[in-house]
Design a protein around this motif. Sequence first.
Motif, PDB file in Angstrom:
ATOM      1  N   UNK A 156      40.492  10.019 -10.505  1.00 21.09           N
ATOM      2  CA  UNK A 156      39.961   9.091  -9.507  1.00 21.09           C
ATOM      3  C   UNK A 156      38.841   8.276 -10.148  1.00 21.09           C
ATOM      4  N   UNK A 157      38.949   6.957 -10.062  1.00 23.99           N
ATOM      5  CA  UNK A 157      38.000   6.085 -10.746  1.00 23.99           C
ATOM      6  C   UNK A 157      37.565   4.959  -9.820  1.00 23.99           C
ATOM      7  N   UNK A 158      36.258   4.694  -9.759  1.00 25.98           N
ATOM      8  CA  UNK A 158      35.751   3.550  -8.994  1.00 25.98           C
ATOM      9  C   UNK A 158      36.065   2.282  -9.772  1.00 25.98           C
ATOM     10  N   UNK A 159      36.765   1.352  -9.118  1.00 26.27           N
ATOM     11  CA  UNK A 159      37.197   0.142  -9.810  1.00 26.27           C
ATOM     12  C   UNK A 159      36.230  -1.018  -9.577  1.00 26.27           C
ATOM     13  N   UNK A 160      35.881  -1.283  -8.325  1.00 25.68           N
ATOM     14  CA  UNK A 160      35.035  -2.450  -8.038  1.00 25.68           C
ATOM     15  C   UNK A 160      34.502  -2.336  -6.613  1.00 25.68           C
ATOM     16  N   UNK A 161      33.667  -3.283  -6.245  1.00 27.32           N
ATOM     17  CA  UNK A 161      33.172  -3.400  -4.868  1.00 27.32           C
ATOM     18  C   UNK A 161      32.932  -4.870  -4.582  1.00 27.32           C
ATOM     19  N   UNK A 162      32.865  -5.199  -3.302  1.00 25.83           N
ATOM     20  CA  UNK A 162      32.564  -6.563  -2.890  1.00 25.83           C
ATOM     21  C   UNK A 162      31.682  -6.519  -1.662  1.00 25.83           C
ATOM     22  N   UNK A 163      30.781  -7.491  -1.559  1.00 21.30           N
ATOM     23  CA  UNK A 163      29.881  -7.613  -0.412  1.00 21.30           C
ATOM     24  C   UNK A 163      30.215  -8.908   0.302  1.00 21.30           C
ATOM     25  N   UNK A 164      30.536  -8.812   1.573  1.00 18.68           N
ATOM     26  CA  UNK A 164      30.897  -9.987   2.350  1.00 18.68           C
ATOM     27  C   UNK A 164      29.648 -10.758   2.767  1.00 18.68           C
ATOM     28  N   UNK A 165      29.765 -12.073   2.798  1.00 17.62           N
ATOM     29  CA  UNK A 165      28.705 -12.913   3.330  1.00 17.62           C
ATOM     30  C   UNK A 165      28.873 -13.003   4.841  1.00 17.62           C
ATOM     31  N   UNK A 166      27.759 -13.019   5.551  1.00 17.43           N
ATOM     32  CA  UNK A 166      27.811 -13.089   7.013  1.00 17.43           C
ATOM     33  C   UNK A 166      27.727 -14.539   7.463  1.00 17.43           C
ATOM     34  N   UNK A 167      28.234 -14.792   8.654  1.00 14.03           N
ATOM     35  CA  UNK A 167      28.251 -16.145   9.202  1.00 14.03           C
ATOM     36  C   UNK A 167      27.846 -16.077  10.659  1.00 14.03           C
ATOM     37  N   UNK A 168      26.931 -16.955  11.065  1.00 11.93           N
ATOM     38  CA  UNK A 168      26.427 -16.933  12.434  1.00 11.93           C
ATOM     39  C   UNK A 168      26.558 -18.301  13.054  1.00 11.93           C
ATOM     40  N   UNK A 169      26.834 -18.330  14.361  1.00 14.61           N
ATOM     41  CA  UNK A 169      26.939 -19.577  15.107  1.00 14.61           C
ATOM     42  C   UNK A 169      25.787 -19.752  16.094  1.00 14.61           C
ATOM     43  N   UNK A 170      24.780 -18.881  16.023  1.00 17.95           N
ATOM     44  CA  UNK A 170      23.669 -18.972  16.970  1.00 17.95           C
ATOM     45  C   UNK A 170      22.746 -20.101  16.562  1.00 17.95           C
ATOM     46  N   UNK A 171      22.309 -20.975  17.476  1.00 18.35           N
ATOM     47  CA  UNK A 171      21.406 -22.072  17.114  1.00 18.35           C
ATOM     48  C   UNK A 171      20.054 -21.557  16.663  1.00 18.35           C
ATOM     49  N   UNK A 172      19.379 -22.363  15.837  1.00 21.08           N
ATOM     50  CA  UNK A 172      18.052 -21.976  15.351  1.00 21.08           C
ATOM     51  C   UNK A 172      17.028 -21.909  16.474  1.00 21.08           C
ATOM     52  N   UNK A 173      17.176 -22.769  17.489  1.00 24.07           N
ATOM     53  CA  UNK A 173      16.182 -22.824  18.549  1.00 24.07           C
ATOM     54  C   UNK A 173      16.618 -22.002  19.760  1.00 24.07           C
ATOM     55  N   UNK A 174      17.461 -20.992  19.531  1.00 27.75           N
ATOM     56  CA  UNK A 174      17.958 -20.183  20.636  1.00 27.75           C
ATOM     57  C   UNK A 174      16.820 -19.369  21.249  1.00 27.75           C
ATOM     58  N   UNK A 175      17.000 -18.990  22.509  1.00 31.39           N
ATOM     59  CA  UNK A 175      16.012 -18.176  23.203  1.00 31.39           C
ATOM     60  C   UNK A 175      15.926 -16.796  22.553  1.00 31.39           C
ATOM     61  N   UNK A 176      14.767 -16.151  22.664  1.00 29.21           N
ATOM     62  CA  UNK A 176      14.597 -14.829  22.017  1.00 29.21           C
ATOM     63  C   UNK A 176      15.642 -13.816  22.463  1.00 29.21           C
ATOM     64  N   UNK A 177      15.975 -13.818  23.777  1.00 32.28           N
ATOM     65  CA  UNK A 177      16.962 -12.841  24.227  1.00 32.28           C
ATOM     66  C   UNK A 177      18.348 -13.123  23.640  1.00 32.28           C
ATOM     67  N   UNK A 178      18.659 -14.425  23.408  1.00 34.44           N
ATOM     68  CA  UNK A 178      19.933 -14.768  22.783  1.00 34.44           C
ATOM     69  C   UNK A 178      19.960 -14.299  21.338  1.00 34.44           C
ATOM     70  N   UNK A 179      18.866 -14.505  20.627  1.00 37.10           N
ATOM     71  CA  UNK A 179      18.784 -14.059  19.236  1.00 37.10           C
ATOM     72  C   UNK A 179      18.880 -12.552  19.139  1.00 37.10           C
ATOM     73  N   UNK A 180      18.196 -11.864  20.042  1.00 35.37           N
ATOM     74  CA  UNK A 180      18.237 -10.400  20.033  1.00 35.37           C
ATOM     75  C   UNK A 180      19.645  -9.882  20.304  1.00 35.37           C
ATOM     76  N   UNK A 203      22.398 -11.512  19.673  1.00 37.52           N
ATOM     77  CA  UNK A 203      23.219 -11.827  18.502  1.00 37.52           C
ATOM     78  C   UNK A 203      23.005 -10.812  17.390  1.00 37.52           C
ATOM     79  N   UNK A 204      21.767 -10.421  17.161  1.00 37.57           N
ATOM     80  CA  UNK A 204      21.483  -9.432  16.125  1.00 37.57           C
ATOM     81  C   UNK A 204      22.108  -8.081  16.457  1.00 37.57           C
ATOM     82  N   UNK A 205      22.079  -7.706  17.731  1.00 35.51           N
ATOM     83  CA  UNK A 205      22.712  -6.448  18.141  1.00 35.51           C
ATOM     84  C   UNK A 205      24.221  -6.521  17.947  1.00 35.51           C
ATOM     85  N   UNK A 206      24.818  -7.658  18.299  1.00 34.03           N
ATOM     86  CA  UNK A 206      26.255  -7.829  18.132  1.00 34.03           C
ATOM     87  C   UNK A 206      26.642  -7.783  16.661  1.00 34.03           C
ATOM     88  N   UNK A 207      25.824  -8.415  15.822  1.00 37.15           N
ATOM     89  CA  UNK A 207      26.094  -8.392  14.381  1.00 37.15           C
ATOM     90  C   UNK A 207      26.040  -6.960  13.854  1.00 37.15           C
TER      91      UNK A 207
END
Length: 579
Positions: free
Chosen positions: A97-121, A123-127
């Motif tokens: 048994x031999x470890x061959x490789x690994x990959x790290x996925x990049x995350x993508x978000x659709x939440x606006x920068x000026x979203x309300x704090x509860x919306x951001x919170x 979104x972070x929980x959902x992520x």
Amino acid sequence: MEPGGRRRQQQQQRRLQELRREATQYYQDHRVPQRMEEALNALFPQRPADLYGELANYFSKFSKAPVICKLVGRKVLDGVGQPTLEVEIYCTVKNYEKRICSTVMSSHSQIPENALPETTEADEKERNDSVNTAVEWVNESLNMMLRGLKPTDQCKVDKILGEYFTKKVEEKKEVQKQEEEEEEEATLALTSCTPSATSLPGKKKSAKPGKKVAVAERPIPPAEPAESVLRGSVAIGGTSLAVAKAGAAVSRIPLYLHIALLKCDQDSLKEMTLPLPMVTLLNCEKISPAKLRLVKEVMLIPPVQLSLKQGIERVLDIQKEMMRLLQPPGEAPSSQVADSKKGRAHNTGKKAPLKGKYEILTGTFKSPDEMVDVYVELINKFPFIIALIDPLRKEDRQQWSNICCALGSKCYLIAEDAATYISKLKTDQNINVPMCSGVVLKYINETKVSDLIEVTGLLDGQRHITILGSPDGESSDDSLVDLAVGLGARFIKLGGLSRGERVTKYNRLLAIEEELAKNRTLREANLEFIAFAEESQPEKQLSDVLPPPKQDSLPPQLSQPALQVHSLPAQHADLGHPN
């Protein structure tokens, strides 16, 4: 010593001598050393220095091909500190048994920068919940389903992943349907117990005398709802990419070559072209000293005549000079000019658009039709701008057609927001994509390597240009560069020349250029614009968006670094509520 003991010792010595003579005679009769030498000479006529190493390599060719024996998923952090998924691949190689490789996925978000704090919170929980679900999928279901498969069999692996994802989607639909039925039953029960309110007769409200009634402007199509993302879907993309890396590793070839062979159906490749990098020069947001409202960022594209290394060096020189010019007197140089805030969707409008205006400067508004004239004037005035990304909302399809007919032969008109979800572009034949020169593809969520290969093949056939772009939450995994090279993408959009997770990708691109040049398989890039038909084309599926192409050569003045403008169509604003 007693006479009896001496005799026994002499007998043992005689017996040992007899055994030696018998062994020597046996090897001479059967010619074992001679036959072994003849076999080795036939196998290795060059007489290698490490004979045992050559023997091991020779017999390893007859061993069983490596197969996947274990998948390991874990939650890690991306470049902006958000949780994301890492997938490790273990294979059985020569019974180990031999470890061959690994990959790290990049995350993508659709939440606006000026979203309300509860919306951001939320979104972070959902992520976080989504990543936890993805880790569970990898360590349990996918680990069992892919065990015993060859990592080189990408199509079979991706088919299994696709079927598993479809099953999860159907399960979610069933749960939602059941919840809706229960909610409807509860509503009916509540309605039957509550007397219905009857409206009292009265006069209809009328407008107050003297009050001006606003003249209704032509409405614009409402913004399309954000695509729903199935919780845990990043496990599909992460596993597919990890298997591709493992397939390249066991085949002992670079990932970009492995991807190219998968796309070409194992046909031989004589030459490959590197994608041109779109390097962010200015980011026109809150953190930038040059705050503009018409564009989101300004990028440089190195000249095709230069090597990638020379182009990057020239862009760095321009970036340093730009930072010096924009820096206020008396302050230390800042490294934020070419940076951008990641992890949030770039939507700076505080209110939904009511009258369909683009705010191009503070207090200056333009309609979608007027924006076409703005861009035509911009390109005519600055011919070094050779690409516009998302100059309009994807919903303004008629204006997309108009701007393509007006500027298609002078610059690239690129759709990014309309092409975020690769799997939807592949499966939904009725998807409405604006008329454009090409699209930006991002490897996120349930995207599989086979999806990328299929979609880019479709784009190539329709003379679209393909751009691979980094998602919002980048990671230090540089597989995106190999994907872009192997798929034959025209451009790669990595951001500015800053931050470790970006510089790692630029360094990988430089390393591939050096390797291709050394192997004499590097083909010079070529840029071609497309003259669109004058008449507007009806909205069709992706394969029918582009009219029959007419090639125009690159203008001769573009031997210098060319500019690209990434517009910010989300800044629609209500005339009554200017920012």
